[in-house]
Each structure stands twice: as C-alpha cells, then as structure tokens.
Motif scaffolding. Structure first.
Motif, short mmCIF file in Angstrom:
data_model
loop_
_atom_site.label_atom_id
_atom_site.label_comp_id
_atom_site.label_asym_id
_atom_site.label_seq_id
_atom_site.Cartn_x
_atom_site.Cartn_y
_atom_site.Cartn_z
N GLY A 61 0.82 -1.21 0.00
CA GLY A 61 0.00 0.00 0.00
C GLY A 61 0.85 1.26 0.00
N ALA A 62 0.16 2.39 -0.12
CA ALA A 62 0.85 3.68 -0.02
C ALA A 62 1.39 3.81 1.40
CB ALA A 62 -0.14 4.80 -0.32
N ILE A 64 1.40 5.09 4.68
CA ILE A 64 0.36 5.81 5.44
C ILE A 64 0.96 6.99 6.21
CG2 ILE A 64 -1.54 5.53 7.11
CD1 ILE A 64 -1.42 2.52 6.50
N LYS A 65 2.25 6.88 6.53
CA LYS A 65 2.87 7.97 7.30
C LYS A 65 2.93 9.26 6.50
CE LYS A 65 5.77 5.04 10.19
NZ LYS A 65 6.34 3.91 9.45
N PHE A 67 0.51 10.39 4.64
CA PHE A 67 -0.81 11.04 4.53
C PHE A 67 -0.87 12.23 5.49
CE2 PHE A 67 -3.22 6.89 3.29
CZ PHE A 67 -2.37 6.79 2.20
N THR A 98 1.28 -9.68 0.59
CA THR A 98 0.00 -8.98 0.75
C THR A 98 -0.03 -7.79 -0.22
OG1 THR A 98 1.13 -7.96 2.62
CG2 THR A 98 -0.54 -9.61 3.14
N LEU A 100 -1.75 -4.90 -1.33
CA LEU A 100 -2.84 -4.13 -0.72
C LEU A 100 -2.84 -2.67 -1.19
CD1 LEU A 100 -2.48 -5.39 2.98
CD2 LEU A 100 -3.99 -6.26 1.18
N LEU A 128 -9.26 2.59 6.44
CA LEU A 128 -8.54 3.79 6.89
C LEU A 128 -9.38 5.04 6.61
CD1 LEU A 128 -5.01 2.88 5.46
CD2 LEU A 128 -5.71 2.76 7.84
N PRO A 132 -9.82 3.99 -2.60
CA PRO A 132 -8.59 3.87 -3.36
C PRO A 132 -8.36 5.19 -4.12
CG PRO A 132 -9.90 1.89 -3.58
CD PRO A 132 -10.77 2.90 -2.88
N PHE A 254 -10.68 11.48 -2.33
CA PHE A 254 -9.61 10.92 -1.50
C PHE A 254 -8.98 12.04 -0.64
CE2 PHE A 254 -5.22 9.78 -0.58
CZ PHE A 254 -5.31 8.45 -0.19
N PHE A 271 -1.91 2.76 13.76
CA PHE A 271 -0.58 2.89 14.39
C PHE A 271 -0.64 2.59 15.90
CE2 PHE A 271 0.25 5.44 10.47
CZ PHE A 271 1.26 4.63 9.98
N ARG A 274 -0.26 -1.10 16.50
CA ARG A 274 1.11 -1.60 16.28
C ARG A 274 2.06 -1.09 17.36
NH1 ARG A 274 -2.05 -2.13 12.38
NH2 ARG A 274 -1.72 -3.83 10.91
N LYS A 460 0.56 -11.37 19.35
CA LYS A 460 0.52 -10.81 18.00
C LYS A 460 0.51 -11.93 16.97
CE LYS A 460 1.75 -7.12 15.14
NZ LYS A 460 2.72 -6.78 14.17
N1 3HC Z 1 2.46 2.51 5.38
C1 3HC Z 1 3.38 2.73 6.32
N2 3HC Z 1 3.78 1.80 7.21
C2 3HC Z 1 3.21 0.60 7.12
C3 3HC Z 1 2.22 0.29 6.16
C4 3HC Z 1 1.84 1.31 5.25
N3 3HC Z 1 0.95 1.11 4.28
N4 3HC Z 1 1.83 -0.99 6.33
C5 3HC Z 1 2.55 -1.47 7.37
N5 3HC Z 1 3.37 -0.52 7.83
C6 3HC Z 1 4.36 -0.64 8.93
C7 3HC Z 1 3.67 -0.88 10.27
O1 3HC Z 1 3.31 0.34 10.86
C8 3HC Z 1 4.75 -1.62 11.03
O2 3HC Z 1 5.67 -0.65 11.46
P1 3HC Z 1 6.43 -0.83 12.85
O3 3HC Z 1 7.24 -2.10 12.70
O4 3HC Z 1 7.24 0.40 12.98
O5 3HC Z 1 5.36 -0.96 13.90
C9 3HC Z 1 5.43 -2.46 9.95
O6 3HC Z 1 5.10 -1.84 8.70
C10 3HC Z 1 4.97 -3.90 9.90
O7 3HC Z 1 3.55 -3.92 9.86
P2 3HC Z 1 2.71 -4.98 10.70
O8 3HC Z 1 3.21 -5.04 12.09
O9 3HC Z 1 1.28 -4.64 10.48
O10 3HC Z 1 3.12 -6.34 9.96
P3 3HC Z 1 2.21 -7.58 9.61
O11 3HC Z 1 3.09 -8.55 8.97
O12 3HC Z 1 1.42 -8.00 10.80
O13 3HC Z 1 1.14 -7.06 8.53
C11 3HC Z 1 0.41 -5.91 6.56
C12 3HC Z 1 1.57 -6.62 7.28
C13 3HC Z 1 -0.71 -6.93 6.25
C14 3HC Z 1 0.92 -5.34 5.27
C15 3HC Z 1 -0.18 -4.81 7.47
O14 3HC Z 1 0.88 -4.01 7.93
C16 3HC Z 1 -1.18 -3.92 6.82
O15 3HC Z 1 -2.34 -4.26 6.73
N6 3HC Z 1 -0.74 -2.71 6.38
C17 3HC Z 1 -1.61 -1.70 5.88
C18 3HC Z 1 -2.03 -1.99 4.48
C19 3HC Z 1 -2.89 -0.87 3.95
O16 3HC Z 1 -3.79 -0.39 4.60
N7 3HC Z 1 -2.60 -0.45 2.71
C20 3HC Z 1 -3.35 0.59 2.11
C21 3HC Z 1 -2.72 1.90 2.43
S1 3HC Z 1 -3.69 3.26 1.86
C22 3HC Z 1 -3.35 3.36 0.22
O17 3HC Z 1 -2.66 2.53 -0.34
C23 3HC Z 1 -3.93 4.55 -0.45
C24 3HC Z 1 -3.89 4.47 -1.93
O18 3HC Z 1 -5.16 4.12 -2.42
C25 3HC Z 1 -3.53 5.81 -2.52
#
Ligand code: 3HC
Length: 694
Positions: A61-62, A64-65, A67, A98, A100, A128, A132, A254, A271, A274, A460
């Motif tokens: 994914g993008a 998130i930090k 945003f 994943t 996403l 969130l 998209p 968006f 956040f 996590r 976890k």
């Molecule tokens: N942006 C920034 N940091 C992210 C992130 C993201 N998209 N996804 C995960 N991270 C960070 C977490 O904050 C965590 O950081 P930390 O170690 O400092 O606490 C680290 O990555 C690991 O994440 P998890 O502990 O969640 O690891 P898991 O293995 O349990 O899960 C995951 C992995 C399934 C990818 C889960 O992190 C997740 O669901 N992430 C979010 C995915 C998401 O929502 N993507 C969409 C973003 S919005 C977008 O893309 C907008 C677009 O349409 C323009």
C-alpha cells in the motif's frame, strides 16, 4: 529504499523494488518507478517489463505515514499508475505476499498480473476511512463488474490468490517463481502486440437503480461512516463517467476524506495497535522465547475461547479440566463454533478440521509439564487460582511462561507462592476470546522483560492486539468501564430509560448499548462485586433484587421473549426505575443524546488520564487500542483518548467539572493530568509524542 532494474538478454526489463518491511510506496518509490518505466519506454532494447518487489511482500500500500503531509514530493501514485498503464511496452506485475491498497492499484494498472500461491489481495482503504486514491476502483470495476468491485472496496477484506484469479483480478497463479511466470507472460504479450487489461467501455447492463439498491443493502450498517458511501459513489462514477473524469473525482474525494476526522482516527487506530505491541522499555536484545505448545487450564467459555485462539494461529493447545463432563462441554462448544464458522464461510471446512486437530484435552494437570506457555482460565476465585498457579510453578519447566487470565484479581496475590515470579504474567483475554482481539498483558511486580516480550510476541502471532497494563483493579479496560457503569446508573436514576441510554451510545457508534451487554453477560456477577466492595448502584441493585438477572432469566434491563435475544423495552422496569428515583427524592428529567454520551464517555477519558498518570498504561494510544479491540469503541472515532483530543480537552474538562459539581460525584473531578494538558494547550497525542521522544 531501492529500485533496481535488470535488463535480460531477451529484452525484458525486470524492476525490483525494496522498501522494508512491507514495501510501502513512498515518494522515493514513486519517483523510482516512474524513472524505470520511462527508461524502459525510451530504450529500443526493451520489449517488455516485469514489476516485482523484494522481501516479504509486493507493495502493501501507499505509505500511510505520508498522509496528511501538506507538501507532497515527486509524482503522485495516480501518475505512477498512469505511467504504467500507458507504457508502450507491456508491464506485468509479479505478485507475492499482501498486495494491498496502492500496491494492488499499481498491479491493476499493469497489463497483466501473475501471483504465487499464498498471495492475498485487497483494497483496505475503507478501513482507513478512504477510497482507493489512484484509480483502483475504476480499474477494478471495469475488470470485475460494479457489484463485485463494490463488495471488495467496501469490505476492504483481503482475498486469496485462487479467489482473486476466479474473480478476474489476477490473470495467473503459479505454485512457485512468480517472477519467471510474469516474465513469460510479458514476453508473450510483447510478441502478440496486444496488452490492454481494462477499457473505457462501460458494461451495457449497468442499471443505476439496481446498483443503488445493492449498495444500500451493503452499506446500511455503516451509516455513520463516510468511506463506504464514498466507495459507492466511486464505483458508480467508474460505471458512468469517462475514465479520466472518474479518476479526477476520486482524487478529490480521497483528498477530502484523508483530511477528515474519520480517516485521521482510523489511521491513529492502525498505528496505535502496532505501537501497543512494542512498549518502550521492554525491548529485549536477541530473539524472544519461542512458544510452540500451549496449555489452557479450565475448559469453560473463557478457556475454550483462548485455546481456539491459539489453534486458529496454528499453535497446538491442550485444554485441561478436572471432570470429563467439563471437558466434553468445552469440546462440544469448540466443535459447534468451528462448524458455525465453516457454515458461514468465515473459515473453510479444511481449516476447521486443522484447528480441531491441533486441540488436545486431558483431565491430568501433569500434561501441562511440557508446555511453553500455560494459561490458567478458571473461575474468578483467588484461592483456586493461587492453588493452580502454585502447582503449575512446581510442575512446569523453569523456562515455561505461566499466565493467569484473571479479569479483576491482583496478579501478584495470585502468584504469592510462585518461586520463579519473573516468568509469571497476566494475560487477560476478552469474551468471546476466540473473536475479540484484545489481550491485556499484565505486568506483575517481578515479571521480567523477557516474559513480557514473549507474551506480546505470541499474542501478535495469533492475531491479537496485545496491550501492556500495570497491575491494578480492573487493569486498563475494566477499571475505565466501571466509571461508565456508575454514570449509566446515575442517568437511569435521574430520568433516562435503558433504551435511551443504549440508543445514545449506539448512535455514537458502539455496536451494542451497555445495558443490553449487561443483560447478555448476566447482572448477578456485577451485583456480587458491588456488595463485596460496598459500592451500591441503586438502579442496578434493585433490578437484580427483583430477580431480573438478564437474558438468562428472560428479564433484566429489558424483557426477552422465549428463544429470542432481542432486548425489548419493558414497562415493568420503567416503573421499577421510577420508584427507585422516587425513593431517592429525585425529580426525573429528560436528557439529550449528546448529554448522555458526554456523561458516559468523558468519565472514561478522565479515568484514562489517571491510568496514564499512574503509569498503568504507557501511552494514551494504548488505552485507545484497548477500547477499540475489547469494548467496541467505534474505530472511526479512534478510541476514547483520541476522541477526547477531537472534542477538545478544554471543553471536555470544563464539562467534567460542571458534572462533578452538579452530581456531587468526586470521581468526575478532572484528573490532574487533564488539567495540566489543558494548561499547556496539549493533546493526548502530543503527550504520547513527547514521551516517545524522551
Ligand atoms: N504505510 C506505512 N507503514 C506501514 C504500512 C503502510 N501502508 N503498512 C505497514 N506498515 C508498517 C507498520 O506500521 C509496522 O511498522 P512498525 O514495525 O514500525 O510498527 C510495519 O510496517 C509492519 O507492519 P505490521 O506489524 O502490520 O506487519 P504484519 O506482517 O502484521 O502485517 C500488513 C503486514 C498486512 C501489510 C499490514 O501491515 C497492513 O495491513 N498494512 C496496511 C495496508 C494498507 O492499509 N494499505 C493501504 C494503504 S492506503 C493506500 O494505499 C492509499 C492508496 O489508495 C492511494
């Protein structure tokens, strides 16, 4: 962060991106991708492109930090997707892990998608508070049709590769080496010279009214939230507007959503959960103690739910109870719950069988001797718990962790006869434990950092949200809920009816009202605790003393018809409440829903502030994680402490002060921390930041 490009002899350009841990797409990645595609398009030697990622996943994914940062660097994700979609050479995404959000949007902009088995895909933006933002809905709706696309974006759920292939999201799923398969696919496309995977043509059979009916049903339980309705609009635009116009409207939507309170709250929740798993001061050098076998003592509702949580996470668990009858009841419960989940499709038949196969049971406590973690989950009785924990201490290996699942008893008292108290911890699961994600990890006086680290890790690993709590009456969540309970009773005493109280919190966003929950759990337990502590609740006590113990007696704050658990307003209870008010000399009055909500939510925040001051919780966001995952606090409000920041601490503190004066209830006097934050013009979020930097 790196974007590597490798040119192969056959004319294929392989792009490999890396941004650990989850390859979040940030400005540098976007810039690198645009550069790589431009390089490929400008080079006569390149005939096709494959886009892949290193590490555990394709882009998740993008970032998130990023945003909410006013200044955006480099190309937008939409521009990256457009660059890929309009590439003159075919681009195929090689997917793993994943895929996403923005990651799937990039894949959808490619001309082909090849994934390895085990890959999951999703557009979780709605979780969130977003849609998209880079054309994902538009491309998906054109690819798989509006209804399926809408279900996909509204739920935000991840689906497995096989299902994604069936839906048409993926072109090919391979058992291994997705990059090689993607390379073959890209070269085939280049040879054919045709590589368009979505088009501007709208499906001829799109009927707005049918779609609107479908959308209404799908989103009817999410009326409070902005994102689901925005997803509906986005899919509708995808079906009725030219691609570029639809995407432009999506991007505006968006931007609006990401600046709004709901998305801010949902990102905070992401956040907070996590961060809670990584409490400051408890990071140990080296790996945590591994836990591969768990024993749960007590095959009641809590014990079976806890054991099921471990088997769901792939960890073998043994249930121990003293009688065969108790074990049989527990096992029946597990089988029924698994069968229901399989029938509803939330797990497959095969998963249900696998989970059952990981469960063992015994009447012999000695069977706990080879476990890495033993959790006591018997009746809330200090003497019984002390006895079990002391026996476990004697029979388990010295390296094993020993935990109590008490919800209210001082865990140091439970462990008073334990020899090796550094491996003793509280693990407070929430009912139903197989469903609820919260686990309060309770720190005893001598619990070691290693024990805490292992407890957080295992929680976890099985998909829970662990939150560290100090050892106090009620820990974090129940200590706060007791303050709400007192105010609920006062509201009833002063004029509100159960259905008014419950409805106001449901409108606020809780899935159920507190009184309907009390009826479901049974009113006698709370009554016994209040008697023991000498803290009467006039209405709650009268309800129990009239033999109304909740659903189990067919009547509590509500009445229940045979075989039906719907709470029905009851004139009898209304008379009873009025007579108690009368006996206390109270003239009953009406309350607005907002007033009731403030009376029930602000005391939570006040107690949360005390819990923070005392160091029972390490961060305000930890308290939010507790309420979001254990008490049904609406996620899109971010939790009580984040909500307090949104309301404004100054207003909230003033309301508390007025309430304390009006009711004579000293527990409503603002906590010193609240007064300090107001004086310093700070929020709880500022406080967390300040503490993190120390
Ligand atoms: N942006 C920034 N940091 C992210 C992130 C993201 N998209 N996804 C995960 N991270 C960070 C977490 O904050 C965590 O950081 P930390 O170690 O400092 O606490 C680290 O990555 C690991 O994440 P998890 O502990 O969640 O690891 P898991 O293995 O349990 O899960 C995951 C992995 C399934 C990818 C889960 O992190 C997740 O669901 N992430 C979010 C995915 C998401 O929502 N993507 C969409 C973003 S919005 C977008 O893309 C907008 C677009 O349409 C323009």
């Amino acid at each position: 962060m790196t974007i590597e490009t490798r040119k192969l002899d056959n004319g294929l350009l392989l792009i490999v991106a890396e941004n650990p841990p989850v390859n979040a797409i940030n400005a540098a990645i976007r810039q690198g991708l645009v550069g790589a595609i431009e390089q490929a398009n400008g080079s006569d030697d390149v005939v096709a492109i494959v886009l892949s990622c290193k590490g555990r996943t394709f882009f998740a994914g993008a970032d998130i930090k990023e945003f909410g940062n006013a200044r955006k660097e480099g190309p937008t994700l939409h521009e990256v997707c457009q660059k890929i979609a309009h590439s003159t050479k075919p681009v195929v995404a090689a997917l793993h892990g994943t895929v996403l959000g923005g990651g799937l949007e990039i894949a959808l902009a490619c001309h082909g998608r090849v994934a390895v088995e085990g890959t999951t895909c999703g557009l979780p933006e709605s979780q969130l508070g977003l849609i998209p933002g880079a054309g994902g809905t538009n491309r998906l709706a054109r690819l798989i049709g509006p209804k399926k696309a809408l279900e996909f974006v509204v739920s935000g759920k991840q689906i497995g590769a096989a299902r994604a292939e069936k839906l048409g999201v993926l072109d090919e799923v391979v058992a291994q080496n997705e990059v090689a398969a993607a390379i073959s696919c890209a070269l085939r496309m280049a040879q054919r010279g045709r590589f368009k995977s979505w088009s501007d043509d709208f499906p001829a059979d799109f009927v707005v009214s049918t779609f609107e009916d479908f959308a209404r049903k799908l989103t009817q339980k999410m009326a409070n939230q902005d994102a689901p309705a925005a997803c509906v609009r986005s899919v509708q635009r995808a079906m009725t507007m030219p691609f570029e116009e639809a995407i432009a409207a999506d991007r505006e939507e968006f931007a609006r959503l990401s600046a709004g309170n709901q998305s801010l709250a949902l990102r905070h929740a992401f956040f907070a959960e996590r961060a809670a798993a990584k409490p400051k001061g408890f990071d140990i050098p080296g790996p945590v103690k591994s836990i591969s076998k768990v024993t749960v003592i007590g095959a009641g509702t809590m014990g079976t739910g806890i054991a099921m949580s471990f088997t769901a996470g792939g960890i073998p668990a043994t249930l121990i109870d003293t009688t065969q009858e108790a074990l049989d009841r527990g096992l029946d419960r597990v089988r029924n719950l698994l069968a229901t989940s399989a029938r509803r499709g939330s797990i497959s038949e095969e998963q249900a069988e696998q989970r059952l196969a990981l469960l063992q049971w015994s009447r012999d406590i000695e069977q706990a001797s080879d476990a890495d973690l033993v959790i006591e989950a018997v009746y809330e009785d200090l003497a019984i718990k002390q006895d079990i924990i002391t026996r476990l201490d004697a029979l388990c290996d010295q390296s094993a962790l020993i935990a109590t699942n008490t919800s209210a008893i001082d865990i140091d008292l439970i462990a008073k006869d334990v020899r090796n108290r550094d491996r003793f911890v509280g693990l407070h699961f929430f009912a139903p434990a197989n469903v609820m994600r919260l686990v309060e990890v309770v720190l005893g006086k001598e619990t070691s950092a290693e024990t805490i680290a292992a407890s957080l890790w295992i929680a976890k690993k099985i998909g829970k949200v662990p939150v560290l709590s100090g050892n106090c009456d009620g820990f974090i969540g129940n200590r706060m809920v007791a303050k709400r309970g007192a105010q609920v009773d006062r509201l009833l005493l002063e004029g509100a009816l159960p259905q008014d109280v419950d409805e106001s919190l449901k409108c606020f966003g809780f899935p159920m009202g507190p009184l309907a929950i009390n009826d479901m759990s049974g009113l006698d337990v709370g009554y016994a605790i209040r008697k023991r502590r000498g803290t009467p609740f006039p209405i709650a006590d009268a309800v129990v003393e009239h033999g109304r113990l909740g659903q189990k007696t067919g009547a509590g704050y509500y009445r229940y018809e045979d075989g039906n658990r719907t709470p029905l307003p009851d004139p009898e209870i209304e008379n009873l409440i009025a007579s108690v008010s009368n006996a206390h000399g109270i003239t009953r009055r009406t309350f607005s829903p907002d007033e009731m909500v403030a009376r029930m939510i602000y005391p939570l925040v006040n107690e949360g502030a005390r819990i923070l001051e005392e160091g029972i919780a390490l961060r305000a966001s930890d308290i939010d994680a507790v309420w979001l995952n254990g008490y049904g606090f609406p996620r899109w409000r971010g939790g009580p402490m984040f909500h307090a920041d949104s309301v404004g601490l100054s207003d909230l503190t003033k309301t508390l002060r007025d309430l304390a004066r009006l009711t004579g209830d000293n527990s409503l006097t603002p906590a010193p921390l609240l007064n300090r934050l107001v004086a310093d013009e700070m929020t709880f979020t500022d406080l967390d930041k300040e503490n993190a930097e120390k």
